[in-house]
Design a protein around this motif. Structure first.
Motif, PDB file in Angstrom:
ATOM      1  N   MET A  75      16.202 -39.007  60.910  1.00  0.00           N
ATOM      2  CA  MET A  75      17.549 -39.088  60.373  1.00  0.00           C
ATOM      3  C   MET A  75      18.149 -37.699  60.211  1.00  0.00           C
ATOM      4  O   MET A  75      19.296 -37.485  60.576  1.00  0.00           O
ATOM      5  CB  MET A  75      17.518 -39.806  59.029  1.00  0.00           C
ATOM      6  N   ASN A 127      25.534 -47.918  60.051  1.00  0.00           N
ATOM      7  CA  ASN A 127      24.286 -48.635  60.314  1.00  0.00           C
ATOM      8  C   ASN A 127      23.213 -48.297  59.293  1.00  0.00           C
ATOM      9  O   ASN A 127      22.396 -49.148  58.934  1.00  0.00           O
ATOM     10  CB  ASN A 127      23.766 -48.327  61.715  1.00  0.00           C
ATOM     11  N   PHE A 128      23.199 -47.059  58.835  1.00  0.00           N
ATOM     12  CA  PHE A 128      22.201 -46.649  57.854  1.00  0.00           C
ATOM     13  C   PHE A 128      22.387 -47.376  56.527  1.00  0.00           C
ATOM     14  O   PHE A 128      21.416 -47.790  55.891  1.00  0.00           O
ATOM     15  CB  PHE A 128      22.266 -45.134  57.648  1.00  0.00           C
TER      16      PHE A 128
END
Length: 95
Positions: A1, A49-50
């Motif tokens: 990430m 999306n996270f």
């Protein structure tokens, strides 16, 4: 990430550097603006999306980015029709 966030940030910095540096052609400036919009879009996709949010904001963002691109192309075409090129040097407001 964290690696992807650093890549997004570097891409954004590169796009801004190309935009602010002195270029002769309007087309290069418009392409750098589209690159910045594309980086921001990918950043939005990654963040949404996270956090598992809906993607409705992306559709609004895409609509505005398409409108920005169409406006830039229309300015480019009108500048080429009136001045014959897309150089910033030919844009003189005193004449």
């Amino acid at each position: 990430m964290m690696k992807s966030m650093i890549i997004f940030f570097l891409m954004f910095i590169v796009g801004n550097f190309i935009f602010v540096s002195k270029h002769k052609h309007l087309l290069i400036v418009l392409l750098s603006l589209e690159f910045i919009v594309l980086v921001i879009f990918f950043f939005f996709v990654f963040i949404l999306n996270f956090f598992s949010y809906n993607m409705y904001l992306l559709m609004v963002f895409l609509v505005f980015s398409v409108c920005e691109g169409a406006l830039g192309l229309s300015i480019l075409v009108s500048m080429i029709r009136t001045h014959g090129n897309d150089y910033f040097q030919s844009l003189n407001t005193l004449i």
